[in-house]
Design an enzyme around this catalytic site. Structure first.
Site, PDB file in Angstrom:
ATOM      1  N   GLU A 454      -0.250   3.909 -59.912  1.00 46.25           N
ATOM      2  CA  GLU A 454      -0.804   3.768 -61.271  1.00 46.25           C
ATOM      3  C   GLU A 454      -1.169   2.322 -61.586  1.00 46.25           C
ATOM      4  O   GLU A 454      -0.888   1.817 -62.678  1.00 46.25           O
ATOM      5  CB  GLU A 454       0.190   4.322 -62.298  1.00 46.25           C
ATOM      6  CG  GLU A 454       0.480   5.802 -62.111  1.00 46.25           C
ATOM      7  CD  GLU A 454       1.492   6.356 -63.100  1.00 46.25           C
ATOM      8  OE1 GLU A 454       1.961   5.585 -63.972  1.00 46.25           O
ATOM      9  OE2 GLU A 454       1.845   7.547 -63.012  1.00 46.25           O
ATOM     10  N   GLU A 530       2.785  12.572 -57.831  1.00 45.41           N
ATOM     11  CA  GLU A 530       3.832  12.505 -58.863  1.00 45.41           C
ATOM     12  C   GLU A 530       3.572  13.632 -59.841  1.00 45.41           C
ATOM     13  O   GLU A 530       2.469  13.736 -60.394  1.00 45.41           O
ATOM     14  CB  GLU A 530       3.808  11.143 -59.559  1.00 45.41           C
ATOM     15  CG  GLU A 530       5.012  10.855 -60.422  1.00 45.41           C
ATOM     16  CD  GLU A 530       5.040   9.385 -60.856  1.00 45.41           C
ATOM     17  OE1 GLU A 530       4.867   8.516 -59.974  1.00 45.41           O
ATOM     18  OE2 GLU A 530       5.204   9.120 -62.051  1.00 45.41           O
TER      19      GLU A 530
END
Length: 844
Positions: A454, A530
């Site tokens: 991210e 994720e």
């Protein structure tokens, strides 16, 4: 001074294969004929620790050591005012407990004296040091390594005292405020080693093993590349290697060795060997077979012995053992991941590095306990979020059978945290990547590298350039494994080239965007890097039962009906269905396997005392939440699952709607309330929830018992389970995870503590304090109850129960014997547990 290994060099043109000998004739490392020439010493004792730039007080400590885990918890510890962009926040707010509410920031020093053989080359190896490590030897800086999660090493030979005695080793560490998004730990939290070798030696991480299996699977070719450093002019080197299986039996078809004519001035060389293993046992999560390549390095002077016509003799100068596995990995468009030619989907979890009440201080026994619980759940893969792992984790994954994605960074050159890794990225990223890959490249459990998580750069038009930079390092250092990156900004990465540049696109959450990724990206596969981020507190149930995101309750807990999640995420059922329904999805890594210190979402915005996460499938005390059984019912095909929730102590709710959920591997079940049938529920594809859960949403509470009867495909009763309304708390119950410990001074016993009524039923609302005493061949190590709001310290031998349960951790002594654990609480019958502490197993 070398911080990373030199680039691999080609074998010198004058190198020749001298001969081959049979395994039975091979000289193996450190045998009776030759004494050990490589000495590796674990530097776990003899250290003193002091806090601050100029410590006024020093305490004796044992490494690994986390200086912050002893607390106290405090709202002001590393309080951060920030807008968490990846969570969709646009306005800065006060984040309490973001890094665990523990005092991990500041400066700390470690010091010890060290005796070293001055005739040897001396290297210090750090598995990790949190953080911005500066290592001094006798007052001289030997190395600086800023990234707290990475392993590094340094040659300290030039800095030693003349006689090698009383060398002062000092390590300065500094954790700056606002440098992490979770609890990082503090100090020398991983192991430290002294490696003493001859001048001519195989360096740290100096071997590379690759394996190739022939088409019929009856033989495997083992290609071993070995670096040799320090070979003096006028000397030749001879490298002899033999392959052994997990039982220590030689299995290589021949033991090849090569003679290298050293070129003048060239002190570093590379040797390549090929060995054959017949009928290889392939490594997989189901059959984690391991092999070792045992290498012996000899040198001899060119020519003859002085004054004779006898050729110069060989002298053993180094031995080196490389553990590896034989397996193949591959990713294919449309169908995803293959291990040993078999298509499979990851049933994985993400793991932070802390060990709950033990903090960040690594302990092999604690990691084994975590992996044992995950294995029973059916988990077969780990993503090391969001950093390089401890080597103990990877070694255990090799041994126990878990596939691993080793991740490198949470930040690149754009900040998430004011004092985060972005400060070092430009100068240090390649060094950190090289160390990570060379550290773990021979481990069969490692099936993929992750270059980031991210990162803000994913939204930049130039972000793909950093992807290419890091991915190229991976392919240069290890061309055998694919590369991924966890991405959560789906619109930008699909349009700016970022996701297209990643070899295996990893989507963090947003399963509803998987199809867009599949349609738009050339790779034609999506990894759930994720997933879920469902939140729940063990044993807590809120009414009315609703599926919703960012649910906030007065008790600062999340409901264990497993229907609450974050504004960026979803319930588990959606990811389970996505993995099953589309062949191009590669499975998932659930956020997270265990609760961890820090990131107490959704209670992270000025919501003290919350200071630990509630994302975990298993809580901070290593106690399974209800969600554990949901995943187990889908993932564990070897053992049936039948689990019922909630508990059945609801004083004041008589007659009120109290839904009952069942997580089971069976296709249907019947619910009985005090013997009265509430009907049969059968799994169906009408919704993702009915696909994985059996739900009776209209049950009205009345004290007594609820029983679920599960039926198999033929309609026959297969299993049943009952939950009863508990009576008055009567006793403490102790249940050990194992029935013995090893006498190594480090082995841990996890003991589940339950407060029960006179019939042994859990009292699910009891919160009284339990006190612990350990005697005999062990000592108290820690206690935890899994309550994310509890401010009682882990290292004090007493704690309040959370919903009737907690876990106490006992550490073995270094001498065999019997340890005794006694648990007491006011108003309850005490419990006593005896456990044998035995001699450690002998290894090959």
């Amino acid at each position: 001074m070398k911080n990373i290994l030199p680039s691999r060099l080609l074998v010198a043109s004058a190198a020749i294969i001298l001969t081959s000998i049979l395994p039975s004739q091979a000289r193996t490392p450190q045998n009776e004929e030759h004494p050990p020439v490589r000495k590796v010493t674990l530097l776990d004792e003899g250290w003193k620790f002091g806090k601050g730039e100029d410590p006024a007080e020093w305490e004796a400590v044992r490494i690994p050591h986390d200086w912050a885990i002893y607390g106290p918890f405090d709202r002001s510890n590393d309080i951060q005012t920030i807008a968490i962009v990846q969570n969709g926040e646009e306005t800065a707010s006060i984040k309490t407990g973001r890094t665990g509410g523990l005092p991990h920031t500041g400066i700390g020093w470690y010091v010890r004296l060290l005796d070293v053989d001055t005739a040897k080359k001396a290297t210090l190896l750090f598995d990790g040091a949190m953080s911005e490590a500066r290592v001094y030897v006798n007052g001289h800086e030997a190395i600086f390594w800023p990234y707290g999660y990475n392993a590094f090493y340094c040659d300290i030979t030039p800095l030693l005292t003349d006689n090698g005695k009383d060398n002062e080793i000092k390590v300065r560490l500094e954790n700056k405020p606002s440098s992490s998004r979770w609890y990082p730990g503090a100090g020398l939290y991983r192991n430290v080693y002294l490696i003493e070798t001859e001048k001519t030696h195989i360096p740290v991480w100096g071997t590379t093993v690759t394996t190739e299996i022939n088409r019929t699977g009856d033989t495997a070719t083992i290609r071993l590349i070995t670096e040799i450093e320090g070979l003096a002019d006028g000397f030749d080197a001879v490298l002899k290697t033999i392959i052994k299986d997990g039982s220590g039996r030689p299995v290589s078809g021949d033991n090849t060795f090569k003679v290298i004519k050293s070129d003048p001035g060239k002190g570093t060389m590379t040797v390549e060997q090929s060995l054959i293993v017949a009928r290889p046992d392939l490594w997989s999560p189901e059959t984690p077979a391991l092999y070792t390549a045992e290498s012996s390095l000899y040198v001899k002077a060119s020519g003859h012995e002085p004054g004779t016509g006898v050729p110069a003799r060989e002298h053993l100068v180094d031995t080196y053992t490389t553990t590896f596995g034989i397996r193949t990995i591959e990713v294919r468009p449309e169908t995803g991941f293959y291990l040993n030619g078999v298509n499979r989907k990851f049933q994985g979890v993400c793991l932070h590095h802390d060990l709950g009440p033990l903090g960040a201080a690594v302990n092999r026994s604690a990691i084994r306990h975590q992996l044992t619980m995950l294995k029973d759940m059916g988990c077969d893969a780990i993503r090391t979020t969001h950093n390089m792992p401890a080597p103990e984790l990877i070694e255990l994954c090799d041994e126990m059978g878990f596939m691993v994605i080793v991740e490198s960074f949470d930040e690149w050159n754009d900040a998430k945290c004011f004092n985060g890794y972005h400060r070092f990225f430009d100068e240090w990223a390649e060094k950190d990547m090289v160390n990570m890959i060379r550290h773990f490249r021979n481990h069969p459990s490692v099936v993929m590298w992750s270059i980031g998580n991210e990162v803000p750069s994913q939204s930049s038009p130039e972000g793909y350039r950093t992807v290419e930079f890091l991915q190229n390092i991976c392919h240069r250092e290890d061309p055998t494994r694919p590369v991924t990156c966890g991405m959560d900004q789906i619109d930008p990465v699909l349009s700016n080239g970022f996701a297209a540049a990643v070899e295996v696109p990893g989507f963090n959450y947003r399963p509803f965007r998987y199809m867009d990724g599949y349609n738009l990206l050339p790779q034609k596969m999506i990894l759930g890097s994720e997933t879920s981020s469902t939140v729940s507190s063990r044993g807590v149930y809120h009414f009315p039962v609703r599926k919703m995101h960012t649910a906030i309750h007065e008790d600062h807990q999340s409901s264990s009906y497993d229907l609450e999640y974050c504004n960026w995420s979803n319930i588990p059922d959606e990811d389970l269905a996505m993995a099953e329904d589309y062949p191009w999805t590669m499975g998932q890594f659930v956020w997270t396997g265990f609760d961890y210190l820090g990131e107490p979402t959704p209670y992270d915005t000025d919501a003290w005392p919350n200071h630990s996460s509630v994302f975990g499938i298993i809580d901070l005390a290593s106690l399974p939440k209800d969600r554990y059984w949901l995943y187990r019912s889908v993932w564990n095909g070897n053992s049936p699952t039948l689990h019922i929730l909630p508990h059945w102590n609801w004083e004041g709710r008589t007659g009120e709607v109290t839904p009952v959920f069942v997580y089971t591997s069976y296709p249907k079940a019947e619910l009985l309330v005090n013997g009265c049938s509430m009907g049969v529920r059968e799994k169906s594809d009408s919704t993702v929830m009915t696909r994985y859960r059996l739900m009776w949403n209209d049950v009205r509470y009345e004290p007594g018992e609820i029983t679920v009867v599960a039926y198999d495909d033929s309609g026959a009763e297969a299993a049943r389970k009952t939950v009863r309304t508990a009576g008055k708390p009567y006793a403490i119950e102790l249940t050990p995870a194992r029935h013995f410990l090893y006498a190594d001074g480090k082995d841990l016993l996890y003991v589940t503590v339950r407060i029960v009524d006179k019939d042994g039923n859990l009292c699910p609302l009891d919160s009284r304090k339990v006190r612990f005493e350990v005697s005999g061949a062990g000592q108290f190590r820690a206690v935890a109850n899994g309550d994310p709001t509890c401010l009682e310290m882990f290292h004090i031998p007493e704690m309040s129960a959370f919903n009737g349960m907690m876990t106490v951790i006992i550490q073995s002594s270094e001498a065999p014997g019997t340890l005794k654990l006694t648990a007491r609480a006011d108003g309850l019958r005490k419990a006593v547990l005896g456990t044998e502490v035995i001699q450690p197993k002998q290894t090959h």
